[in-house]
Scaffold this motif. Structure first.
Motif, PDB file in Angstrom:
ATOM      1  N   GLY A   1       0.318  -0.902  -0.510  1.00  0.00           N
ATOM      2  CA  GLY A   1      -0.566   0.040  -0.133  1.00  0.00           C
ATOM      3  C   GLY A   1       0.746   1.650   0.303  1.00  0.00           C
ATOM      4  O   GLY A   1       0.108   1.965   0.258  1.00  0.00           O
ATOM      5  N   ILE A   2       1.909   0.991  -0.259  1.00  0.00           N
ATOM      6  CA  ILE A   2       3.035   2.141  -0.403  1.00  0.00           C
ATOM      7  C   ILE A   2       2.915   2.711  -2.542  1.00  0.00           C
ATOM      8  O   ILE A   2       3.159   2.276  -2.170  1.00  0.00           O
ATOM      9  CB  ILE A   2       4.572   1.991  -0.402  1.00  0.00           C
ATOM     10  CG1 ILE A   2       4.512   1.391   0.870  1.00  0.00           C
ATOM     11  CG2 ILE A   2       5.338   2.661   0.303  1.00  0.00           C
ATOM     12  CD1 ILE A   2       5.688   0.741   1.817  1.00  0.00           C
ATOM     13  N   ASP A   3       2.967   4.149  -1.944  1.00  0.00           N
ATOM     14  CA  ASP A   3       2.875   4.906  -3.607  1.00  0.00           C
ATOM     15  C   ASP A   3       4.059   5.118  -4.181  1.00  0.00           C
ATOM     16  O   ASP A   3       3.906   5.422  -5.026  1.00  0.00           O
ATOM     17  CB  ASP A   3       1.479   5.993  -3.790  1.00  0.00           C
ATOM     18  CG  ASP A   3       1.923   7.284  -2.925  1.00  0.00           C
ATOM     19  OD1 ASP A   3       3.348   6.944  -2.680  1.00  0.00           O
ATOM     20  OD2 ASP A   3       1.067   7.937  -2.513  1.00  0.00           O
ATOM     21  N   GLN A   4       5.066   4.662  -3.273  1.00  0.00           N
ATOM     22  CA  GLN A   4       6.796   4.967  -3.920  1.00  0.00           C
ATOM     23  C   GLN A   4       6.626   4.010  -5.296  1.00  0.00           C
ATOM     24  O   GLN A   4       6.066   2.580  -5.140  1.00  0.00           O
ATOM     25  CB  GLN A   4       7.651   4.199  -3.120  1.00  0.00           C
ATOM     26  CG  GLN A   4       8.975   5.010  -2.884  1.00  0.00           C
ATOM     27  CD  GLN A   4       9.926   4.343  -2.131  1.00  0.00           C
ATOM     28  OE1 GLN A   4       9.454   4.258  -1.050  1.00  0.00           O
ATOM     29  NE2 GLN A   4      11.097   4.890  -2.071  1.00  0.00           N
ATOM     30  N   TRP A   5       7.599   5.105  -6.146  1.00  0.00           N
ATOM     31  CA  TRP A   5       7.742   3.591  -7.468  1.00  0.00           C
ATOM     32  C   TRP A   5       5.996   3.292  -7.828  1.00  0.00           C
ATOM     33  O   TRP A   5       6.764   1.845  -8.822  1.00  0.00           O
ATOM     34  CB  TRP A   5       8.456   2.667  -7.157  1.00  0.00           C
ATOM     35  CG  TRP A   5       9.881   3.112  -6.916  1.00  0.00           C
ATOM     36  CD1 TRP A   5      11.116   4.042  -6.978  1.00  0.00           C
ATOM     37  CD2 TRP A   5      11.511   2.096  -6.173  1.00  0.00           C
ATOM     38  NE1 TRP A   5      11.703   4.005  -6.851  1.00  0.00           N
ATOM     39  CE2 TRP A   5      12.375   3.195  -5.774  1.00  0.00           C
ATOM     40  CE3 TRP A   5      11.118   0.896  -6.462  1.00  0.00           C
ATOM     41  CZ2 TRP A   5      13.351   2.657  -6.160  1.00  0.00           C
ATOM     42  CZ3 TRP A   5      12.762  -0.031  -6.635  1.00  0.00           C
ATOM     43  CH2 TRP A   5      13.642   1.072  -5.842  1.00  0.00           C
ATOM     44  N   GLN A   6       5.006   3.845  -7.956  1.00  0.00           N
ATOM     45  CA  GLN A   6       4.254   3.662  -8.622  1.00  0.00           C
ATOM     46  C   GLN A   6       3.130   4.141  -9.947  1.00  0.00           C
ATOM     47  O   GLN A   6       2.602   4.243 -10.369  1.00  0.00           O
ATOM     48  CB  GLN A   6       2.650   3.888  -7.303  1.00  0.00           C
ATOM     49  CG  GLN A   6       3.137   2.659  -6.269  1.00  0.00           C
ATOM     50  CD  GLN A   6       3.998   1.095  -6.809  1.00  0.00           C
ATOM     51  OE1 GLN A   6       2.244   0.431  -7.768  1.00  0.00           O
ATOM     52  NE2 GLN A   6       5.058   0.672  -6.228  1.00  0.00           N
TER      53      GLN A   6
ATOM     54  N   ASN B   1       7.141   3.630   3.557  1.00  0.00           N
ATOM     55  CA  ASN B   1       8.630   2.385   3.299  1.00  0.00           C
ATOM     56  C   ASN B   1       9.199   2.112   4.729  1.00  0.00           C
ATOM     57  O   ASN B   1      10.411   2.503   5.127  1.00  0.00           O
ATOM     58  CB  ASN B   1       9.388   2.691   2.191  1.00  0.00           C
ATOM     59  CG  ASN B   1      10.027   1.591   2.317  1.00  0.00           C
ATOM     60  OD1 ASN B   1       9.697   0.505   2.305  1.00  0.00           O
ATOM     61  ND2 ASN B   1      10.678   2.008   0.936  1.00  0.00           N
ATOM     62  N   PRO B   2       8.162   0.685   5.522  1.00  0.00           N
ATOM     63  CA  PRO B   2       9.070   1.204   7.213  1.00  0.00           C
ATOM     64  C   PRO B   2      10.471   0.066   6.920  1.00  0.00           C
ATOM     65  O   PRO B   2      11.334   0.316   7.793  1.00  0.00           O
ATOM     66  CB  PRO B   2       8.279   0.319   7.990  1.00  0.00           C
ATOM     67  CG  PRO B   2       7.273   0.109   6.838  1.00  0.00           C
ATOM     68  CD  PRO B   2       7.187   0.936   5.704  1.00  0.00           C
TER      69      PRO B   2
ATOM     70  N   VAL C   1      16.379   0.082   7.152  1.00  0.00           N
ATOM     71  CA  VAL C   1      17.594   0.023   6.260  1.00  0.00           C
ATOM     72  C   VAL C   1      18.473   0.784   7.002  1.00  0.00           C
ATOM     73  O   VAL C   1      20.090   0.942   7.292  1.00  0.00           O
ATOM     74  CB  VAL C   1      17.785  -0.768   5.266  1.00  0.00           C
ATOM     75  CG1 VAL C   1      19.065  -1.005   4.277  1.00  0.00           C
ATOM     76  CG2 VAL C   1      17.368  -2.326   4.742  1.00  0.00           C
ATOM     77  N   ILE C   2      18.100   1.738   7.033  1.00  0.00           N
ATOM     78  CA  ILE C   2      18.875   3.343   6.559  1.00  0.00           C
ATOM     79  C   ILE C   2      19.561   3.389   8.022  1.00  0.00           C
ATOM     80  O   ILE C   2      20.618   3.595   8.357  1.00  0.00           O
ATOM     81  CB  ILE C   2      17.970   4.420   6.200  1.00  0.00           C
ATOM     82  CG1 ILE C   2      17.436   4.145   4.497  1.00  0.00           C
ATOM     83  CG2 ILE C   2      18.303   5.311   6.408  1.00  0.00           C
ATOM     84  CD1 ILE C   2      16.778   5.348   3.724  1.00  0.00           C
TER      85      ILE C   2
END
Length: 173
Positions: free
Chosen positions: A31-36, A138-139, A144-145
């Protein structure tokens, strides 16, 4: 298990494209709109390879992941809000982008391995100021970061719809 990072070549494009497309599907399922919205597309991935800023993580002779070390100023990073970049004497910074791991290798904590290799590669190129951003929802990437030692610095806006991103910085000593 042989694990290393190398610069991507044109022959790696199909594997990189597949990994990026699989990452897009994972983000969509979460459900994350990143890279969509089509980004990163074939043109961006080819340009990364041509500019020699694209890297692949190799595990036992297979491409397990991909990432980019960008060494130019990021226009969107020039206007950070709700915070500030950490002070540094570094003349320039490098930013890390487009990190993705193949689903064939998920669950093995290879995102952290890839991130650490990218940090090392940037350091070997003389960079001590590293920056990265990710989608606020984006958990996985945030974890990772943070595990790599980056500090949260504020919010940047990318030039795209839904471009709000959390910005992080790592100062190497």
């Amino acid at each position: 298990m042989t694990t290393y990072l190398r610069k991507a070549t044109n022959a790696d494009f199909p594997a990189i494209k597949q990994i990026i497309n699989q990452a897009k599907q994972l983000l969509k399922a979460d459900g994350i709109d990143q890279w969509q919205d089509g980004y990163p597309d074939d043109g961006v991935l080819h340009e990364d390879i041509a500019q020699e800023i694209s890297y692949v993580l190799i595990i036992d002779e297979k491409i397990a992941g991909t990432g980019v070390i960008f060494e130019e100023k990021e226009p969107s990073y020039e206007n950070i809000k709700e915070g500030a970049w950490l002070k540094t004497d570094a003349p320039a910074y490098a930013s890390i982008h487009r990190i993705a791991i193949s689903p064939d290798f998920r669950g093995r904590h290879l995102s952290s391995t890839l991130m650490n290799h990218l940090i090392t590669a940037a350091s070997l190129k003389g960079h001590t100021d590293l920056r990265i951003d990710t989608h606020p929802e984006n958990p996985r990437m945030q974890r990772v970061i943070k595990q790599a030692g980056f500090d949260y610095c504020g919010v940047v806006s990318l030039d795209m719809p839904n471009g709000k991103r959390w910005a992080y910085q790592l100062i190497l000593h």
